[in-house]
Design an enzyme around this catalytic site. Structure first.
Site, mmCIF file in Angstrom:
data_model
loop_
_atom_site.group_PDB
_atom_site.id
_atom_site.type_symbol
_atom_site.label_atom_id
_atom_site.label_comp_id
_atom_site.label_asym_id
_atom_site.label_seq_id
_atom_site.Cartn_x
_atom_site.Cartn_y
_atom_site.Cartn_z
ATOM 1 N N TRP A 1 1.921 17.270 22.318
ATOM 2 C CA TRP A 1 2.127 18.267 21.282
ATOM 3 C C TRP A 1 3.047 19.355 21.854
ATOM 4 O O TRP A 1 2.873 19.762 23.009
ATOM 5 C CB TRP A 1 0.783 18.874 20.854
ATOM 6 C CG TRP A 1 0.978 20.019 19.909
ATOM 7 C CD1 TRP A 1 1.312 19.935 18.590
ATOM 8 C CD2 TRP A 1 0.898 21.411 20.225
ATOM 9 N NE1 TRP A 1 1.449 21.198 18.064
ATOM 10 C CE2 TRP A 1 1.201 22.122 19.049
ATOM 11 C CE3 TRP A 1 0.618 22.125 21.389
ATOM 12 C CZ2 TRP A 1 1.217 23.513 19.000
ATOM 13 C CZ3 TRP A 1 0.634 23.511 21.336
ATOM 14 C CH2 TRP A 1 0.919 24.187 20.149
ATOM 15 N N ASP B 1 3.543 27.446 3.525
ATOM 16 C CA ASP B 1 2.883 26.484 4.420
ATOM 17 C C ASP B 1 1.372 26.486 4.181
ATOM 18 O O ASP B 1 0.879 26.953 3.136
ATOM 19 C CB ASP B 1 3.256 26.832 5.872
ATOM 20 C CG ASP B 1 3.290 25.613 6.782
ATOM 21 O OD1 ASP B 1 2.213 25.195 7.237
ATOM 22 O OD2 ASP B 1 4.387 25.075 7.025
ATOM 23 N N ARG C 1 -9.035 19.308 15.136
ATOM 24 C CA ARG C 1 -8.716 20.498 14.325
ATOM 25 C C ARG C 1 -9.719 20.669 13.175
ATOM 26 O O ARG C 1 -9.343 20.982 12.056
ATOM 27 C CB ARG C 1 -7.305 20.391 13.753
ATOM 28 C CG ARG C 1 -6.642 21.746 13.572
ATOM 29 C CD ARG C 1 -5.422 21.667 12.686
ATOM 30 N NE ARG C 1 -4.733 22.944 12.671
ATOM 31 C CZ ARG C 1 -3.899 23.325 11.724
ATOM 32 N NH1 ARG C 1 -3.629 22.529 10.721
ATOM 33 N NH2 ARG C 1 -3.306 24.470 11.776
ATOM 34 N N LYS D 1 6.513 19.714 2.274
ATOM 35 C CA LYS D 1 6.300 19.404 3.696
ATOM 36 C C LYS D 1 4.988 18.629 3.762
ATOM 37 O O LYS D 1 3.931 19.151 3.391
ATOM 38 C CB LYS D 1 6.203 20.700 4.489
ATOM 39 C CG LYS D 1 5.931 20.520 5.973
ATOM 40 C CD LYS D 1 6.029 21.878 6.672
ATOM 41 C CE LYS D 1 5.582 21.829 8.118
ATOM 42 N NZ LYS D 1 5.521 23.174 8.711
ATOM 43 N N TRP D 2 5.060 17.376 4.211
ATOM 44 C CA TRP D 2 3.877 16.495 4.270
ATOM 45 C C TRP D 2 3.422 16.446 5.726
ATOM 46 O O TRP D 2 4.072 15.839 6.561
ATOM 47 C CB TRP D 2 4.273 15.102 3.766
ATOM 48 C CG TRP D 2 3.169 14.086 3.727
ATOM 49 C CD1 TRP D 2 2.384 13.688 4.754
ATOM 50 C CD2 TRP D 2 2.754 13.302 2.595
ATOM 51 N NE1 TRP D 2 1.499 12.720 4.351
ATOM 52 C CE2 TRP D 2 1.711 12.461 3.025
ATOM 53 C CE3 TRP D 2 3.169 13.225 1.269
ATOM 54 C CZ2 TRP D 2 1.085 11.537 2.181
ATOM 55 C CZ3 TRP D 2 2.547 12.313 0.429
ATOM 56 C CH2 TRP D 2 1.512 11.488 0.881
ATOM 57 N N ASP D 3 2.296 17.084 5.985
ATOM 58 C CA ASP D 3 1.827 17.256 7.364
ATOM 59 C C ASP D 3 0.697 16.270 7.667
ATOM 60 O O ASP D 3 0.090 15.685 6.749
ATOM 61 C CB ASP D 3 1.335 18.701 7.506
ATOM 62 C CG ASP D 3 1.334 19.207 8.932
ATOM 63 O OD1 ASP D 3 1.522 18.407 9.863
ATOM 64 O OD2 ASP D 3 1.128 20.429 9.117
ATOM 65 N N MET D 4 0.374 16.103 8.928
ATOM 66 C CA MET D 4 -0.710 15.211 9.363
ATOM 67 C C MET D 4 -1.111 15.690 10.749
ATOM 68 O O MET D 4 -0.350 15.515 11.696
ATOM 69 C CB MET D 4 -0.142 13.787 9.411
ATOM 70 C CG MET D 4 -1.124 12.660 9.518
ATOM 71 S SD MET D 4 -1.566 12.292 11.220
ATOM 72 C CE MET D 4 -2.311 10.711 11.021
ATOM 73 N N ASN D 5 -2.284 16.307 10.845
ATOM 74 C CA ASN D 5 -2.568 17.080 12.050
ATOM 75 C C ASN D 5 -3.590 16.526 13.035
ATOM 76 O O ASN D 5 -4.080 17.267 13.884
ATOM 77 C CB ASN D 5 -2.973 18.501 11.654
ATOM 78 C CG ASN D 5 -1.752 19.336 11.347
ATOM 79 O OD1 ASN D 5 -0.872 19.475 12.180
ATOM 80 N ND2 ASN D 5 -1.664 19.848 10.135
ATOM 81 N N CYS E 1 6.022 15.611 8.750
ATOM 82 C CA CYS E 1 5.595 16.474 9.852
ATOM 83 C C CYS E 1 4.274 15.912 10.351
ATOM 84 O O CYS E 1 3.512 15.341 9.569
ATOM 85 C CB CYS E 1 5.395 17.885 9.300
ATOM 86 S SG CYS E 1 4.618 19.040 10.432
ATOM 87 N N ASP F 1 6.326 21.694 16.941
ATOM 88 C CA ASP F 1 5.792 23.035 16.719
ATOM 89 C C ASP F 1 6.339 24.008 17.752
ATOM 90 O O ASP F 1 6.117 25.214 17.645
ATOM 91 C CB ASP F 1 4.260 23.016 16.788
ATOM 92 C CG ASP F 1 3.660 22.581 15.456
ATOM 93 O OD1 ASP F 1 4.404 22.551 14.460
ATOM 94 O OD2 ASP F 1 2.458 22.261 15.423
HETATM 95 C C1 DGJ Z 1 1.332 21.739 11.933
HETATM 96 C C2 DGJ Z 1 2.766 21.915 11.568
HETATM 97 O O1 DGJ Z 1 3.589 21.324 12.520
HETATM 98 C C3 DGJ Z 1 3.068 23.391 11.413
HETATM 99 O O2 DGJ Z 1 4.421 23.567 11.166
HETATM 100 C C4 DGJ Z 1 2.219 23.943 10.313
HETATM 101 O O3 DGJ Z 1 2.588 23.366 9.099
HETATM 102 C C5 DGJ Z 1 0.756 23.689 10.605
HETATM 103 N N1 DGJ Z 1 0.488 22.316 10.906
HETATM 104 C C6 DGJ Z 1 -0.092 24.108 9.452
HETATM 105 O O4 DGJ Z 1 -1.403 23.772 9.603
#
Ligand code: DGJ
Length: 743
Positions: free
Chosen positions: A200, A367, A444, A477-481, A527, A549
């Site tokens: 990361w 966001d 998370r 913006k389609w995120d996946m954390n 993302c 990030d």
């Molecule tokens: C991870 C993304 O990379 C960030 O830019 C932001 O959108 C956060 N998640 C939000 O939780």
């Protein structure tokens, strides 16, 4: 046609503009073997000699004792399992009797114009006259299992793609435990291997080392292509550098678990395999059913790494990215994440937008934190309805206010996730991926939705669509954390649990396809906690992906170097953020941050209401530079002149207009050394015969270009180089613009 079958020799020749790939059917037993991949050949007479079939003792039909030696040395196009080739197999099954052996032999082939879609999967595409496809049908005579190898050859790019479709033409169900998308057995040249690794906030750092004996591979079982490894490897001749030497690149068009491996064996062979990672994969095939494996891109460059890079950039820009935004200047965006994190309301957002509009920023992206009860990252993923405590008046109203300022409006989602503390989870706890009786790990504070299930996808997409229809939202913006763990689907029977990871990826692709069908002009940015799912599969859906990030301009040099090794600059999400940087705490000049972002999609991620007057002015200078040069950056050829990752001092790369008449030179002096001296940089990609006027692009003052008064010949610039003056201090950037002087 670029594919030819030579009947007498039983050889297939696949030709791109500068490369040839040769494979053929061996005289003995009909094995399909690899013969050559490299510089384009003028002829192929005598090619079967390369099989070394007569070499003692490798003649299985005449000397069955040595069948094993044969298998272990023959250059297979698709390697067998369990019959004596002890190198990496391409396919492994478990049949009714519990046996796993497969030994593919040639059965038939077909050559077609164009290139067909791969059902459910992203893949490169081409018009009828832009590509040709060879399908070679292999069969395992003992079981009847069929393997269709597809090779597509591009007329205008030095790239070939390979994929495999496995059809269960046996009489009983079987389990596919491994299916590589390609296998290439090459002659060993004492290669180096190049891969990209990271974590990361440190994605895609290049790593080159000597390929020793044994297996060296990169892989992931995180359920996404990952921050840590990249679905790519290249084999490099020892003398290969940016400008010269042989390079073979392999890149997987897939966004989930993968294996990319090179193996140097006992004889003079190197085997490369690439495909879905066999760990966490087992797919049940009923009789008559087929499994389509994703595609691998192969490229050969005789012009070093730079040649490989430009082949891939051209392939992806012309034959992979479908978005209507691909060739357009993207709106300059401001994202509120680093400005506010979860702490905002519509007033704050509008105040950011108001200031941004004045500076010439064109889109506001809201966001994480606008939905459900999302005041922190502990809750609400899955509750995709507007939090009207934060966004009073709702999303439609907010979008209108932003639009009134002359700006577009974009929104963040994380559709694949579910918070244990959410309405969605209370209603559907079984929709989270989990193993019964085991508390699933919470990355998370969240769980992963089982999007292998149609009803889950439908439900989530409906919520997302409702929001998108409720307001003028032109960007998502389609995120996946978090990665996938605790692999269990409440909807799959026991003997299909091994299908979950691949079904998840197929579900993801289907969701993004439906999103784009519903909103065809949407600008989609993928993302994953930064750049954890930056891969060719996702590029098929979104023309840009958030790179990392880590927005620090110096960290970005290394991240963007590795990323642009494979991907056009137009794909790399890059923003100017505040200092000290939120991830590494480093302070860099505003102009340097601007230059790092200009080398990508370009945007801002800071509280513009708190910017100093000086930085505000510089913002508008950077914006002017974006408008002046984005076409060149987006559509140009990429050349890498120096690598900070390697030299620890400075970094330099160029964007060159196709044809070589114009170029931008991005130079960053990371360390301002005590010795006062300029640095000589050899430029690339210019016209040898042309003269160039050299200008400075000012990112810190109003005048966009300053003519340095220097005019230099292109060949001189490429062979002898150009002096770049020593800059004052660390982290200094210099952007130069060269244009051919016409008489
Ligand atoms: C991870 C993304 O990379 C960030 O830019 C932001 O959108 C956060 N998640 C939000 O939780």
């Amino acid at each position: 046609m670029s594919i030819q079958y030579y009947e007498k020799e039983r050889i297939f020749a696949l030709n791109t503009p500068h490369t040839t790939y040769l494979c053929g059917i061996a005289a003995q037993e009909g094995f399909l073997g690899h013969l050559y991949y490299g510089k384009r050949l003028e002829g192929i007479s005598g090619a079967p000699e390369l099989f070394r079939l007569e070499e003692s003792p490798f003649t299985p039909e005449n000397n069955d004792r040595d069948r094993v030696s044969f298998f272990d040395a023959f250059p297979f196009e698709y390697s067998s399992h369990g019959v004596g080739d002890f190198r990496e197999s391409s396919i492994k099954i478990r049949d009714e009797g519990g046996h796993s052996t497969v030994s593919p032999v040639y059965e038939s082939h077909e050559i077609r114009r164009g290139k067909e879609k791969l059902p459910g999967l992203p893949a490169t595409f081409a018009k009828e006259d832009e590509a040709a496809t060879l399908v070679i049908n292999l069969r395992d005579p003992a079981t009847g299992l069929k393997m269709e190898l597809s090779y597509s050859v591009f007329e205008n790019v030095d790239a070939i793609t390979r994929s495999v479709r496995v059809v269960n033409e046996t009489k009983a169900p079987l389990y596919l435990e491994k299916v590589m998308s390609c296998c290439v057995d090459m002659e060993d040249q004492g290669f180096d291997i190049l891969t990209l690794h990271g974590s990361w906030a440190r994605e895609r750092h290049m790593e080159r080392k000597s390929l020793g004996h044994g297996k060296f591979g990169v892989s992931t079982v995180r359920g996404e292509s990952s921050h840590q490894e990249h679905p790519f490897l290249a084999l490099l001749a020892k003398n290969a550098d940016q400008n010269g030497g042989e390079v073979y690149g392999f890149h997987f068009v897939y966004s989930g678990n993968f294996l990319a491996q090179a193996e140097r064996g006992q004889f003079s062979h190197v085997r490369v395999v690439m495909g879905i990672c066999p760990e966490e994969f087992c797919w049940k095939l009923e009789p008559g059913e087929a499994f389509q494996a994703p595609e691998v891109v192969l490229t050969y460059s005789g012009e070093g790494l730079g040649g490989m890079t430009r082949n891939l950039h051209d392939l992806y820009r012309n034959h992979l990215i479908r978005s209507p935004w691909l060739h357009k200047k993207r709106p300059i965006l401001i994202n509120n994440w680093e400005a506010t994190y979860f702490d905002f309301n519509e007033e704050k957002i509008i105040s950011i937008a108001r200031k941004s509009a004045k500076l010439g920023i064109e889109m506001l992206v809201l966001d994480d934190g606008w939905f459900g009860n999302r005041f922190d990252d502990n809750r609400s993923l899955g509750d995709w309805y507007v939090n009207t405590e934060k966004i009073r008046g709702g999303m439609g109203h907010l979008a209108e206010e932003i639009n009134k300022l002359g700006m577009k409006f974009g929104l963040w989602f994380e559709p694949e996730m579910i918070s244990p503390e959410s309405e969605l989870y209370r209603q559907h706890p079984d929709w989270a991926i989990a193993v019964p009786g085991r508390r699933p790990g919470r990355g998370r504070n969240q769980l992963v939705l089982d999007i292998s299930r149609r009803e889950v996808r439908d439900h989530v997409l409906k919520m997302v669509f409702d929001v998108l229809h409720s307001a003028n939202i032109e960007y998502v913006k389609w995120d996946m954390n978090r990665p996938l763990t605790d692999l269990g689907s409440a909807a799959l029977p026991a003997d299909r649990q091994g299908e979950l990871c691949h079904r998840y990826v197929l579900g993801l692709y289907e969701m993004q396809e439906r999103l784009l069908q519903e909103f065809p002009n949407l600008l989609l940015e993928n993302c994953s906690g930064g750049g954890g799912r930056f891969d060719p599969g996702m590029l098929y859906f979104s023309p840009q992906i958030w790179c990392s990030d880590d927005t620090d301009a110096i960290e970005r040099l290394m991240i963007q170097e590795g990323t642009s090794l494979l991907y056009p600059l137009s794909c790399m999400g890059a923003h100017v953020s505040v200092c000290p940087n939120h991830v590494v705490g480093r302070s860099t000049p505003f102009a340097t941050r601007g230059m790092a972002a200009l080398a990508g999609t370009f945007g801002y991620e800071l509280d513009v209401t708190k910017l100093s007057e000086e930085d505000k002015k510089m913002t508008s200078f950077q914006i002017a530079a974006y408008h002046a040069f984005n076409n060149l950056i987006r559509e140009g050829d990429y050349y890498r002149n120096a690598s900070y990752l390697e030299n620890h001092l400075y970094d330099c790369f160029q964007a060159v207009e196709k044809g070589g008449a114009k170029s931008l030179v991005f130079y960053t002096q990371v360390i301002g050394q005590p010795a006062r001296h300029s640095r000589r940089i050899r430029l690339m990609g210019l016209k040898a015969e042309a003269d160039y006027k050299i200008c400075t692009v000012n990112l810190d003052r109003e005048e966009l270009l300053t003519d340095t008064g220097r005019v230099m010949n292109g060949d001189l610039l490429m062979q002898a180089g150009m002096n770049v003056e020593r800059l004052w201090g660390d982290f200094q950037a210099k952007l130069l613009y060269l244009e051919e002087v016409r008489a």
